[in-house]
Design an enzyme around this catalytic site. Structure first.
Site, PDB file in Angstrom:
ATOM      1  N   CYS A  11      61.853  59.940 -13.002  1.00  0.00           N
ATOM      2  CA  CYS A  11      61.806  58.966 -11.906  1.00  0.00           C
ATOM      3  C   CYS A  11      62.231  59.794 -10.752  1.00  0.00           C
ATOM      4  O   CYS A  11      62.405  60.722 -10.794  1.00  0.00           O
ATOM      5  CB  CYS A  11      62.803  57.419 -12.034  1.00  0.00           C
ATOM      6  SG  CYS A  11      64.350  58.270 -11.996  1.00  0.00           S
ATOM      7  N   CYS A  14      65.463  61.459 -10.541  1.00  0.00           N
ATOM      8  CA  CYS A  14      65.545  62.871 -11.228  1.00  0.00           C
ATOM      9  C   CYS A  14      65.129  63.981 -10.407  1.00  0.00           C
ATOM     10  O   CYS A  14      65.655  64.945 -10.373  1.00  0.00           O
ATOM     11  CB  CYS A  14      64.647  62.677 -12.443  1.00  0.00           C
ATOM     12  SG  CYS A  14      65.028  61.446 -13.701  1.00  0.00           S
ATOM     13  N   ASP A 437      34.771  74.980  17.877  1.00  0.00           N
ATOM     14  CA  ASP A 437      34.284  75.874  18.960  1.00  0.00           C
ATOM     15  C   ASP A 437      32.707  76.309  18.734  1.00  0.00           C
ATOM     16  O   ASP A 437      31.975  75.351  17.700  1.00  0.00           O
ATOM     17  CB  ASP A 437      34.986  77.153  18.829  1.00  0.00           C
ATOM     18  CG  ASP A 437      35.031  77.901  17.333  1.00  0.00           C
ATOM     19  OD1 ASP A 437      34.043  77.489  16.543  1.00  0.00           O
ATOM     20  OD2 ASP A 437      35.405  78.754  16.828  1.00  0.00           O
TER      21      ASP A 437
END
Length: 535
Positions: A11, A14, A437
């Site tokens: 989870c 952790c 550009d």
């Protein structure tokens, strides 16, 4: 950035714990743990041994990414989804025993479902059957208890700790009620026996584990799908190469090609490593790396990249970059690094998850005590405390953002867009204006005829081009044919068709030679004709 595979995380709490533990190691300047890919990226001067040791002290496992394990292979290694099949088996087994348990506990008690005659009035036997079935389900899902209590012992409680405490408390209280029932039956106290029958929560202990396993399975499937894009990049890497050694051609695994090796690539084959062409001419499809749909002409001295496809000619190449040094490997590493880093919004979620579990445990204990102080019996108070533990499981809080980052990186990689960090990806979401550009181009990825400039009649010119291009597989030929079909151009019969690798093509139309191709190729044909007429 050095990357590690981390095991044992279940989870967001952790991942926060691991991140905190590694962050304290001397020499670590930054650490980012991804629950989604079970990986960790670390920057700094700390040694791998110190980092791995810190992770293990926190109650988890770690190894350098790329280290050989039983789950590592050439098709994605640590990206292989090994979690979903195991969870699916656990869920099926749990459901089988849970259905039987619910029949005995809820079906018989609430709806009067029939049971064998020897259960009539034998409430202790009913309790023993429920105990055995719930115990089996707890053993099947023992990983919740192993991870949960391991985190609790290491002072890093996680979501598994909540599940283990909730299910374990239900089971322990039910066992206590079962023993009290035996005492009541021994003293022939029928009212007490029925009271303790209502105190059984064996089905709750089993149901908690089964429902959370359903959530874990859905979560694992989501994690597996979100890494598909990265696995797709890994799968682009060719598996074999045709290497020339001692004058003989040998087919060897691509990972065994070393710098300086000479290898050959036939039409239709993938180029195994970055190299330079030493002999032959061809066109190479580089769309897998560059996104450019038009094949690039290659001749002696030109560079070619791994995972690009040789389309027309037979070429011989000398390896210049192999293994993790190839362009493809660098792209994979960049995408993987971006997945291992965290967006600013994800760090906020991790901070919340890191303090959430201890807070929930404290609230659950407080809930139980408050109900006891209000005069409720222990079973009632305990049920409310268990409810707090079970429903407070914000795994999505720590998983949703990493999933979004991974999907975003994967989709972008498929389109040829690479993000160095998750923060860059998050910032891109706020972009409102993009300025390109003069060299920037935006295309649909498919060539299209825009203009026809003819020195003879346009219809005649288009028909000749259509006639010779129709037999070609080149993307530009496809564009010419589509345009000609839109204009209803005629298609003449052709003979002696030739595809000239890296130049163009030629064919005979009504006895005359018609050529098409690059400006350089056509110019050479014109100059040759002028020279012949001159002499």
């Amino acid at each position: 950035m050095k990357q590690y595979d981390v095991t044992g995380m279940s989870c967001a709490a952790c991942s926060a714990r691991v991140e905190k533990a590694v962050g304290k190691v001397k020499g670590v300047t930054s650490c980012s743990v991804s629950l989604l890919t079970n990986s960790m990226g670390v920057e700094g001067t700390a040694s791998p041994q110190d980092i791995i040791s810190a992770v293990e002290k926190a109650g988890y496992g770690a190894r350098l990414k790329g280290a050989k394990t039983e789950n590592t292979d050439t098709d994605g290694g640590s990206l292989r989804d090994t979690e979903t099949p195991g969870l699916r088996k656990r869920l099926i087994a749990s459901l089988v025993f849970l259905v039987i348990l619910m029949y005995f506990s809820m079906g018989h008690m609430m709806w009067g479902f029939p049971l064998p005659s020897w259960f009539d009035g034998n409430h202790v036997a009913m309790g023993l059957v429920q105990l055995l079935l719930s115990a089996i389900i707890m053993v099947i899902n023992g990983r919740f208890f192993i991870n949960g209590f391991k985190g609790f012992i290491n002072r890093s409680p996680n979501m598994d700790t909540l599940v283990a405490l909730g299910s374990g408390a239900s089971f322990v209280w039910s066992v206590y009620a079962l023993f009290m029932m035996t005492d009541a039956q021994l003293h022939q106290n029928a009212d007490a026996v029925m009271m303790y029958m209502d105190e059984f929560y064996f089905e709750s202990a089993a149901m908690i584990l089964t429902l959370i396993t359903v959530g874990k399975l859905l979560e694992a499937r989501s994690k597996g799908k979100t890494t598909d894009a990265l696995k797709g990049l890994v799968s682009l890497a060719p598996k074999t190469a045709n290497v020339i050694r001692n004058g003989t051609e040998h087919t060897v695994p691509a990972k065994e090609v070393v710098k300086g090796d000479i290898f050959v690539v036939r039409p239709g084959e993938s180029i195994p490593v970055d190299a330079v062409v030493t002999d032959g001419e061809s066109t190479v499809n580089e769309s897998a790396l560059t996104g450019e749909s038009i094949p690039v002409d290659k001749t002696v001295g030109d560079n070619v990249s791994a995972a690009t496809i040789n389309q027309t000619g037979f070429i011989t190449c000398r390896a210049t970059r192999v293994g993790e040094d190839t362009t493809l490997s660098q792209i994979i590493k960049m995408v993987s690094d971006a997945a291992a880093t965290k967006a600013p919004v994800a760090k906020i979620a991790d901070k919340v998850s890191g303090i959430f579990v201890p807070t929930v445990i404290a609230i659950a204990v407080a809930t139980t005590i408050v109900w006891l102080l209000l005069g409720q019996d222990f079973a009632y108070a305990l049920a409310r405390g268990i409810s707090v533990l079970v429903i407070s499981c914000p795994c999505a809080l720590g998983l949703a953002t990493p999933v979004a980052v991974m999907v975003g990186n994967g989709k972008a990689a498929k389109s040829g867009i690479l993000f160095k960090t998750a923060a860059s990806l998050e910032e891109t979401g706020r972009v409102q204006i993009v300025a390109l550009d003069k060299t920037g181009t935006i295309t649909k990825g498919e060539p299209k005829v825009t203009d026809v400039i003819a020195f003879v009649g346009e219809n005649e010119f288009l028909s000749l081009a259509y006639s010779i291009e129709k037999k070609s597989e080149h993307p530009l030929a496809k564009a010419v044919c589509e345009y000609a079909e839109q204009k209803n151009a005629k298609c003449f019969d052709t003979t002696s068709f030739k595809a000239l690798a890296g130049n163009g093509l030629s064919a005979n139309v009504d006895g005359k030679t018609v050529v098409g191709g690059s400006l350089k190729f056509i110019s050479s044909k014109i100059l040759t004709k002028i020279q012949i007429n001159k002499y």
